[in-house]
Design a protein around this motif. Structure first.
Motif, PDB file in Angstrom:
ATOM      1  N   ALA A   1       9.049 -28.285  74.399  1.00  0.00           N
ATOM      2  CA  ALA A   1       8.546 -26.952  74.071  1.00  0.00           C
ATOM      3  C   ALA A   1       8.288 -26.146  75.342  1.00  0.00           C
ATOM      4  O   ALA A   1       8.589 -24.947  75.410  1.00  0.00           O
ATOM      5  CB  ALA A   1       7.261 -27.074  73.242  1.00  0.00           C
ATOM      6  N   TRP A   2       7.712 -26.804  76.354  1.00  0.00           N
ATOM      7  CA  TRP A   2       7.520 -26.135  77.648  1.00  0.00           C
ATOM      8  C   TRP A   2       8.871 -25.660  78.183  1.00  0.00           C
ATOM      9  O   TRP A   2       9.008 -24.515  78.635  1.00  0.00           O
ATOM     10  CB  TRP A   2       6.862 -27.102  78.622  1.00  0.00           C
ATOM     11  N   GLY A   3       9.869 -26.546  78.159  1.00  0.00           N
ATOM     12  CA  GLY A   3      11.172 -26.183  78.678  1.00  0.00           C
ATOM     13  C   GLY A   3      11.798 -25.022  77.931  1.00  0.00           C
ATOM     14  O   GLY A   3      12.397 -24.129  78.545  1.00  0.00           O
ATOM     15  N   LEU A   4      11.658 -25.006  76.611  1.00  0.00           N
ATOM     16  CA  LEU A   4      12.239 -23.915  75.821  1.00  0.00           C
ATOM     17  C   LEU A   4      11.516 -22.605  76.085  1.00  0.00           C
ATOM     18  O   LEU A   4      12.156 -21.554  76.283  1.00  0.00           O
ATOM     19  CB  LEU A   4      12.177 -24.268  74.332  1.00  0.00           C
ATOM     20  N   GLY A   5      10.187 -22.643  76.101  1.00  0.00           N
ATOM     21  CA  GLY A   5       9.435 -21.419  76.374  1.00  0.00           C
ATOM     22  C   GLY A   5       9.734 -20.865  77.747  1.00  0.00           C
ATOM     23  O   GLY A   5       9.910 -19.642  77.917  1.00  0.00           O
ATOM     24  N   TRP A   6       9.794 -21.732  78.713  1.00  0.00           N
ATOM     25  CA  TRP A   6      10.118 -21.302  80.077  1.00  0.00           C
ATOM     26  C   TRP A   6      11.518 -20.704  80.138  1.00  0.00           C
ATOM     27  O   TRP A   6      11.742 -19.655  80.767  1.00  0.00           O
ATOM     28  CB  TRP A   6       9.983 -22.495  81.011  1.00  0.00           C
ATOM     29  N   ALA A   7      12.484 -21.337  79.477  1.00  0.00           N
ATOM     30  CA  ALA A   7      13.859 -20.846  79.508  1.00  0.00           C
ATOM     31  C   ALA A   7      13.970 -19.467  78.861  1.00  0.00           C
ATOM     32  O   ALA A   7      14.684 -18.590  79.364  1.00  0.00           O
ATOM     33  CB  ALA A   7      14.772 -21.841  78.802  1.00  0.00           C
ATOM     34  N   LEU A   8      13.286 -19.283  77.733  1.00  0.00           N
ATOM     35  CA  LEU A   8      13.332 -17.975  77.059  1.00  0.00           C
ATOM     36  C   LEU A   8      12.684 -16.898  77.915  1.00  0.00           C
ATOM     37  O   LEU A   8      13.187 -15.767  78.010  1.00  0.00           O
ATOM     38  CB  LEU A   8      12.642 -18.073  75.704  1.00  0.00           C
TER      39      LEU A   8
END
Length: 653
Positions: free
Chosen positions: A290-297
């Motif tokens: 979730a951290w990775g997805l939020g950061w990527a977005l």
């Protein structure tokens, strides 16, 4: 259409897609073996070897091999090819040809992997694609393994340590952690799809947590040494830190529960500890993803100014230095003088002192007998400095030369010593020269690459560093699931990064290189196919209920692999079972002929004579076995018992 420019005449997009898919498929083959005991057994690696041989034939037919050349890649390929050739030559002086044949086959598999990867990258295959495959393949295996931990705890664990799908603690850790820095790079790259960034970060969290269950101290050391390589070379300290933070936080949160699995040991307590730890691991993996997805977005929509990025990078560096300082202070408060602590750890390694492992195996510095293994390997090298004792022929010398018992051992547990002991100084010069060329080629290119290229080169260098450090303490050459990715990383370091670099350094036409590729592929077929067929028949023999059918299958296996010392041992057992005692005696004698320096065949024939009342021959063979394994108490006990029962039998010498 054929000829040297076939790939070049394909539409550029299609050629790149085909090459990238082939290279990613090569990486996924390694992950498939990771699920099958790491490819340790012939049934695991031989089919992959045949597939890689087919790929190399296809590359030769399309002319791709003729385009892979630069001065550096040609030097690396030449040195590694020389090392493989020397390995095959070692069959001439290897006492156990069966083991040497398998070792030569593995070496050839790694050479073909290197050649294929090198040519595919030089022809435009995407480095990013293969990075994704190298990360997600082990992650899928790790997810399957995590889901099986509780129901298959007895199969997957020994003494509270995870054997995993590779069947060996340290190999499992290396299989999971070798792509760790690649996952960190993918999670922090703006050029990677947000979903893949999230998946990569989740993979880093999952694999690192599962690796804790192996309690591999070598893995911790290798990861620690490779960390500065990644951060110093990549130039992406802020992005690397932001990707590393959630993976490290997930590991810190779940470590106490994972360590309790080791402390639980076996049985119901182990299953209960796994049952408690599992949900926390899954939750930590989801949080990291979730951290990775939020950061990527967020990354896709907002780009900080250079000033903000520099300030954030400085803050991250300061935080890292403070963390290191705090860790050093805590270490000093707990352990005192670090020099004295290091001396104590070294002494514990030498004496195999396992104190500390009652809290965690990570706190123990025992060498687990490695010092003895290394001493024997070094003695092999000093006794046979030019040729070595022969590929995969260390085992017999270990039992004969060891000064203390360290359990069942087949390899020196150190790749450099394995190379020197078994292939001598000639093999060492070729192999270490190959590694040196790959590393030097990567380092010299750093300054001339853009930010993305530098990051890709840095993660390949970090992965190779991890492999080199951990391999220095282990026997990973026998695990293609680890070695094939290592060969891919090495090829990424040495492969040309631009068409201009390739064209400037190309000196020779591609036809000889294509012919060499065809020759190597044919040699791989001739090496792996008989071993695979023999193994299949041997398995059918083992599964057969009728001993006569089992014998028939085993005889066929021996026709395909006539130099194996294991097959006649199995045949002797079957012949004894059906009452053919002369045939059994001959089969046992054949096993001794095929492996004359190993104590085990002598013990097997001695046991046969003992079972049938021939104590004189049994005693003679047990004494010969003891000469080859003088520290084995079981042999000493058998000889003492037979001598007491037959006092007329004179002692040797």
């Amino acid at each position: 259409m054929s000829g040297p420019d076939t790939l070049g005449k394909l539409p550029a997009g299609h050629g790149r897609l085909i090459g990238s898919s082939a290279l990613a498929g090569l990486a996924l083959l390694a992950s498939w073996m990771g699920y099958r005991y790491g490819g340790y057994y012939v049934e695991g690696w031989a089919p992959v070897a045949l597939a890689v041989a087919a790929l190399l034939l296809a590359l030769a037919a399309t002319g791709a091999l003729g385009k892979m050349r630069s001065a550096w890649s040609a030097a690396a390929a030449g040195l590694f090819t020389g090392y493989a050739a020397w390995t095959f030559l070692s069959l001439l002086w290897s006492q156990d040809l069966g083991e040497a044949w398998q070792g030569a086959g593995l070496t050839l598999l790694y050479l073909l992997t290197f050649w294929a990867s090198l040519s595919l990258v030089a022809n435009g295959a995407s480095r990013r694609w293969v990075f994704v495959a190298l990360v997600l393949g082990p992650a899928v295996v790790a997810a399957i393994t995590l889901s099986r931990l509780v129901p298959q705890a007895e199969e997957l664990f020994v003494n509270g340590r995870l054997l995993g799908t590779t069947g060996y603690f340290n190999a499992e850790a290396a299989f999971l952690l070798l792509p760790f820095w690649v996952a960190i790079y993918l999670a922090g790259s703006r050029r990677v799809n947000p979903l893949l960034r999230a998946a990569s970060l989740a993979a880093a969290a999952l694999c690192s947590q599962l690796a804790v269950l192996t309690q591999s101290r070598g893995a911790v050391l290798a990861l620690a040494v490779s960390l500065p390589v990644f951060f110093l070379l990549s130039g992406r300290r802020l992005r690397g830190a932001m990707a590393l933070l959630p993976a490290a936080a997930a590991l810190a949160a779940t470590f106490p529960g994972l360590n309790r699995v080791y402390l639980a040991g076996e049985g119901a307590a182990l299953e209960e500890a796994l049952r408690r730890a599992g949900p926390h691991v899954w939750l930590a993996v989801l949080a990291a993803g979730a951290w990775g997805l939020g950061w990527a977005l967020l990354d896709a929509r907002w780009r900080p100014s250079p000033g903000v990025a520099r300030a954030a990078g400085a803050a991250a560096l300061a935080a890292g230095l403070l963390f290191v300082a705090a860790g050093g202070a805590a270490f000093y408060a707990r352990e005192g003088n670090p020099v004295r602590w290091g001396q104590e750890r070294l002494e514990a390694f030498r004496s195999n002192d396992a104190s500390g492992q009652e809290q965690s195996r990570y706190l123990s510095a025992s060498g687990s007998g490695r010092l003895t293994m290394w001493r024997v390997a070094w003695e092999d090298f000093t006794r046979h400095p030019v040729l070595g004792v022969g590929t995969h022929n260390y085992e017999a010398t270990y039992y004969r030369l060891r000064e203390e018992r360290a359990g069942y051992v087949r390899q020196p547990h150190s790749l450099p010593l394995e190379v020197l002991a078994e292939r001598g100084v000639v093999g060492g010069a070729l192999f270490f020269g190959f590694l040196g060329v790959c590393l030097a080629a990567g380092l010299r290119r750093l300054a001339g690459l853009n930010a993305e290229g530098r990051a890709q080169l840095a993660v390949a260098a970090a992965a190779v560093t991890y492999w080199l450090v951990h391999s220095g303490l282990e026997w990973f050459w026998q695990f293609p699931a680890i070695m094939m990715p290592a060969m891919i990383y090495l090829s990424l370091l040495v492969a040309p990064w631009s068409r201009r670099e390739e064209d400037e350094n190309t000196r020779h036409p591609g036809l000889p290189l294509r012919a060499a590729g065809v020759g190597l592929a044919v040699l791989m077929l001739a090496t792996a196919l008989p071993l695979y067929v023999a193994d299949r028949y041997a398995q059918q023999s083992t599964a057969a209920d009728n001993p006569w059918v089992a014998l028939q299958r085993l005889e066929t296996a021996r026709r395909f692999n006539p130099v194996s010392s294991e097959l006649p041992l199995r045949e002797a057992e079957l012949l004894e079972q059906v009452g053919d005692w002369p045939g059994a005696t001959g089969a046992y004698a054949e096993a001794i002929r095929l492996s004359p320096e190993h104590y085990a065949p002598y013990v097997a024939l001695a046991g046969f004579y003992e079972r049938h009342g021939d104590t004189a021959n049994a005693l003679k063979l047990y004494r010969r076995a003891l000469e080859l394994n003088p520290l084995e108490p079981a042999l000493q006990g058998k000889i003492r018992r037979l001598e007491e029962a037959s006092p007329s039998s004179p002692a040797p010498g």
